[in-house]
Design a protein around this motif. Structure first.
Motif, PDB file in Angstrom:
ATOM      1  N   LEU A  60      27.020 -49.870  90.859  1.00 25.41           N
ATOM      2  CA  LEU A  60      26.453 -49.238  89.667  1.00 25.41           C
ATOM      3  C   LEU A  60      26.807 -47.758  89.637  1.00 25.41           C
ATOM      4  O   LEU A  60      26.786 -47.093  90.687  1.00 25.41           O
ATOM      5  N   SER A  61      27.143 -47.251  88.451  1.00 30.00           N
ATOM      6  CA  SER A  61      27.142 -45.809  88.222  1.00 30.00           C
ATOM      7  C   SER A  61      25.744 -45.487  87.718  1.00 30.00           C
ATOM      8  O   SER A  61      25.193 -46.253  86.928  1.00 30.00           O
ATOM      9  N   VAL A  62      25.179 -44.365  88.165  1.00 35.90           N
ATOM     10  CA  VAL A  62      23.817 -44.004  87.755  1.00 35.90           C
ATOM     11  C   VAL A  62      23.872 -42.688  86.989  1.00 35.90           C
ATOM     12  O   VAL A  62      24.464 -41.716  87.460  1.00 35.90           O
ATOM     13  N   THR A  63      23.288 -42.701  85.792  1.00 36.44           N
ATOM     14  CA  THR A  63      23.267 -41.462  85.024  1.00 36.44           C
ATOM     15  C   THR A  63      21.827 -41.086  84.678  1.00 36.44           C
ATOM     16  O   THR A  63      20.879 -41.758  85.093  1.00 36.44           O
ATOM     17  N   ALA A  64      21.664 -39.954  83.935  1.00 38.34           N
ATOM     18  CA  ALA A  64      20.336 -39.419  83.643  1.00 38.34           C
ATOM     19  C   ALA A  64      19.461 -40.494  82.998  1.00 38.34           C
ATOM     20  O   ALA A  64      19.951 -41.262  82.176  1.00 38.34           O
ATOM     21  N   PRO A  65      18.172 -40.590  83.325  1.00 34.67           N
ATOM     22  CA  PRO A  65      17.426 -39.710  84.228  1.00 34.67           C
ATOM     23  C   PRO A  65      17.151 -40.359  85.594  1.00 34.67           C
ATOM     24  O   PRO A  65      16.147 -40.028  86.210  1.00 34.67           O
ATOM     25  N   LEU A 126      22.372 -23.790  84.028  1.00 39.73           N
ATOM     26  CA  LEU A 126      21.225 -24.087  83.151  1.00 39.73           C
ATOM     27  C   LEU A 126      20.786 -25.519  83.385  1.00 39.73           C
ATOM     28  O   LEU A 126      21.593 -26.449  83.256  1.00 39.73           O
ATOM     29  N   GLY A 127      19.510 -25.714  83.741  1.00 42.25           N
ATOM     30  CA  GLY A 127      18.989 -27.055  84.025  1.00 42.25           C
ATOM     31  C   GLY A 127      18.722 -27.211  85.513  1.00 42.25           C
ATOM     32  O   GLY A 127      19.276 -26.454  86.333  1.00 42.25           O
ATOM     33  N   ALA A 128      17.857 -28.148  85.843  1.00 40.12           N
ATOM     34  CA  ALA A 128      17.499 -28.348  87.256  1.00 40.12           C
ATOM     35  C   ALA A 128      17.222 -29.820  87.540  1.00 40.12           C
ATOM     36  O   ALA A 128      16.374 -30.156  88.349  1.00 40.12           O
ATOM     37  N   GLY A 129      17.965 -30.703  86.871  1.00 42.61           N
ATOM     38  CA  GLY A 129      17.769 -32.139  87.058  1.00 42.61           C
ATOM     39  C   GLY A 129      18.705 -32.716  88.111  1.00 42.61           C
ATOM     40  O   GLY A 129      19.236 -31.997  88.968  1.00 42.61           O
ATOM     41  N   GLY A 130      18.916 -34.021  88.033  1.00 42.83           N
ATOM     42  CA  GLY A 130      19.720 -34.729  89.034  1.00 42.83           C
ATOM     43  C   GLY A 130      21.145 -34.212  89.133  1.00 42.83           C
ATOM     44  O   GLY A 130      21.690 -34.094  90.240  1.00 42.83           O
ATOM     45  N   ALA A 131      21.761 -33.897  88.004  1.00 43.11           N
ATOM     46  CA  ALA A 131      23.149 -33.429  88.044  1.00 43.11           C
ATOM     47  C   ALA A 131      23.242 -32.102  88.782  1.00 43.11           C
ATOM     48  O   ALA A 131      24.169 -31.863  89.560  1.00 43.11           O
ATOM     49  N   THR A 185      21.947 -29.118  81.327  1.00 42.17           N
ATOM     50  CA  THR A 185      20.731 -29.674  80.727  1.00 42.17           C
ATOM     51  C   THR A 185      21.115 -30.946  79.965  1.00 42.17           C
ATOM     52  O   THR A 185      22.291 -31.166  79.654  1.00 42.17           O
ATOM     53  N   SER A 186      20.110 -31.744  79.648  1.00 43.19           N
ATOM     54  CA  SER A 186      20.377 -32.943  78.856  1.00 43.19           C
ATOM     55  C   SER A 186      19.897 -32.734  77.421  1.00 43.19           C
ATOM     56  O   SER A 186      19.573 -33.693  76.731  1.00 43.19           O
ATOM     57  N   ALA A 187      19.866 -31.456  76.973  1.00 39.91           N
ATOM     58  CA  ALA A 187      19.359 -31.153  75.629  1.00 39.91           C
ATOM     59  C   ALA A 187      20.058 -32.007  74.569  1.00 39.91           C
ATOM     60  O   ALA A 187      19.414 -32.564  73.686  1.00 39.91           O
ATOM     61  N   HIS A 188      21.378 -32.152  74.668  1.00 45.22           N
ATOM     62  CA  HIS A 188      22.126 -32.902  73.642  1.00 45.22           C
ATOM     63  C   HIS A 188      21.740 -34.390  73.641  1.00 45.22           C
ATOM     64  O   HIS A 188      21.709 -35.025  72.601  1.00 45.22           O
ATOM     65  N   LEU A 189      21.443 -34.932  74.835  1.00 42.95           N
ATOM     66  CA  LEU A 189      21.094 -36.360  74.913  1.00 42.95           C
ATOM     67  C   LEU A 189      19.774 -36.629  74.217  1.00 42.95           C
ATOM     68  O   LEU A 189      19.542 -37.706  73.696  1.00 42.95           O
ATOM     69  N   ARG A 190      18.892 -35.633  74.303  1.00 42.82           N
ATOM     70  CA  ARG A 190      17.562 -35.796  73.696  1.00 42.82           C
ATOM     71  C   ARG A 190      17.552 -35.269  72.267  1.00 42.82           C
ATOM     72  O   ARG A 190      16.485 -35.154  71.665  1.00 42.82           O
ATOM     73  N   ARG A 205      33.239 -17.544  81.685  1.00 42.79           N
ATOM     74  CA  ARG A 205      33.822 -18.881  81.541  1.00 42.79           C
ATOM     75  C   ARG A 205      32.651 -19.850  81.444  1.00 42.79           C
ATOM     76  O   ARG A 205      31.747 -19.795  82.289  1.00 42.79           O
ATOM     77  N   CYS A 206      32.670 -20.709  80.438  1.00 40.29           N
ATOM     78  CA  CYS A 206      31.503 -21.571  80.200  1.00 40.29           C
ATOM     79  C   CYS A 206      31.913 -23.032  80.298  1.00 40.29           C
ATOM     80  O   CYS A 206      32.959 -23.429  79.768  1.00 40.29           O
ATOM     81  N   TYR A 207      31.078 -23.805  80.989  1.00 46.33           N
ATOM     82  CA  TYR A 207      31.404 -25.221  81.219  1.00 46.33           C
ATOM     83  C   TYR A 207      30.189 -26.059  80.875  1.00 46.33           C
ATOM     84  O   TYR A 207      29.084 -25.795  81.336  1.00 46.33           O
ATOM     85  N   ASP A 208      30.401 -27.065  80.044  1.00 47.67           N
ATOM     86  CA  ASP A 208      29.305 -27.954  79.643  1.00 47.67           C
ATOM     87  C   ASP A 208      29.480 -29.294  80.360  1.00 47.67           C
ATOM     88  O   ASP A 208      30.539 -29.926  80.239  1.00 47.67           O
ATOM     89  N   LEU A 209      28.475 -29.718  81.116  1.00 47.33           N
ATOM     90  CA  LEU A 209      28.576 -31.036  81.753  1.00 47.33           C
ATOM     91  C   LEU A 209      28.608 -32.147  80.701  1.00 47.33           C
ATOM     92  O   LEU A 209      29.127 -33.228  80.949  1.00 47.33           O
ATOM     93  N   ALA A 210      28.043 -31.876  79.527  1.00 46.26           N
ATOM     94  CA  ALA A 210      28.167 -32.827  78.424  1.00 46.26           C
ATOM     95  C   ALA A 210      29.625 -32.817  77.948  1.00 46.26           C
ATOM     96  O   ALA A 210      30.345 -31.847  78.173  1.00 46.26           O
ATOM     97  N   TYR A 211      30.032 -33.901  77.289  1.00 46.86           N
ATOM     98  CA  TYR A 211      31.449 -33.991  76.945  1.00 46.86           C
ATOM     99  C   TYR A 211      31.638 -34.675  75.604  1.00 46.86           C
ATOM    100  O   TYR A 211      30.751 -35.349  75.096  1.00 46.86           O
TER     101      TYR A 211
END
Ligand code: NAP
Length: 266
Positions: A60-65, A126-131, A185-190, A205-211
């Motif tokens: 399994l791949s596991v993603t948020a949350p 930015l963010g402090a979750g699993g990722a 953060t998972s702001a976009h997912l929510r 330089r800015c990097y978004d884990l969202a894609y």
């Protein structure tokens, strides 16, 4: 023919490109497998993951949350998962499960692809979750100076206890002047707003884990509009972390760059 079965489990998960990526890796390396999506209710990770693996699922791949819960659930885990307390890939061997965390490796490999150096750089996360728990150790190991900002305090306190080398601050109080800003953060997912002072983007330089396959996300757009020197989405990280998981599951190394280019073109 009975194909080896894999899936990504998360909530939400409809947006996930993992099935496309892993099926392309399988084509490249002549592996016979089937990869699907499973959306688990927020309180349903354990029973659904157990059921999938008991019925013959290989991994399994596991993603948020669910990354923290996955770590607590697996029978054993690798050093990156133990350091982070988060698991993003599970493999089954007989009745036993092993958890891995390939997020940090995926992010660092994407920085190498982009030619972004992080040693000695002041990096705001930015963010402090699993990722975040998955990427902090590898970022510190590469010598970056890390500050983590989060909306709620509880997760920051836990993170600081686990990684004493980081600085932490409330999201609403973050000042400007960073070499790099990473949105985890998972702001976009929510479908919620990420409220940050636009000065944080200036000359960074800015990097978004969202894609997104067309290279833009809300965060990437905002960073570009507010003076970032460069802004990239997290598709590269997604493909690199998946390649690492695929290698662990199947014992062969796919070509992530080819898959990344294919996704951008599609
Ligand atoms: P998670 O464990 O659910 O954590 C979510 C984090 O986002 C929390 O810190 C939460 O803050 C914060 N957050 C959510 N909505 C917010 C808002 N409107 N404003 C400010 N903060 C907000 O999720 P995760 O597993 O860490 O994943 C985070 C993101 O990274 C997801 O979008 C995921 O898709 C992405 N990701 C991408 C890759 C990749 O390969 N590109 C890999 C891993 C993760 P609170 O603590 O205040 O709730």
């Amino acid at each position: 023919m009975n194909l080896d079965r894999y899936a990504v489990i998360g909530n939400p998960v409809a947006h996930s490109l993992s099935p496309q990526i892993h099926e392309e890796f399988a084509r490249q390396t002549n592996q016979q497998l089937k990869y699907s999506r499973i959306e688990a209710p927020h309180d349903g990770f354990e029973s659904i993951a157990r059921d999938f693996l008991r019925k013959g699922g290989c991994g399994l791949s596991v993603t948020a949350p669910f990354k923290g819960e996955a770590f607590r659930w697996v029978d054993k885990s690798d050093e990156f998962a133990r350091e982070s307390g988060a698991v993003n890939a599970i493999s089954r061997s007989g009745d036993s499960t092993e958890g891995f965390n390939t997020d940090g490796i995926g992010l660092l490999q994407d920085f190498v692809r982009l030619g972004w150096k992080i040693t000695g750089r002041r990096v705001l996360v930015l963010g402090a979750g699993g990722a975040v728990r998955g990427i902090i150790g590898p970022l510190i190991a590469q010598g970056s100076v890390l500050t983590v900002a989060n909306r709620t305090e509880k997760r920051l306190v836990e993170l600081k206890a686990q990684f004493p080398d980081i600085s932490t601050m409330p999201l609403a109080e973050v000042p400007g002047d960073w070499d790099m800003v990473i949105n985890a953060t998972s702001a976009h997912l929510r479908s919620t707003e990420l409220n940050v002072d636009p000065h944080i983007f200036s000359d960074a330089r800015c990097y978004d884990l969202a894609y997104s396959c067309d290279r833009t996300t809300k965060f990437v757009d905002k960073a570009r509009r507010h003076g970032a020197t460069d802004a990239q989405d997290g598709l590269g990280m997604l493909v690199f972390q998946a390649a690492c998981a695929f290698g662990l599951w199947r014992g062969v190394d796919p070509d992530p760059i080819r898959v990344l280019e294919g996704l951008r073109e599609s």
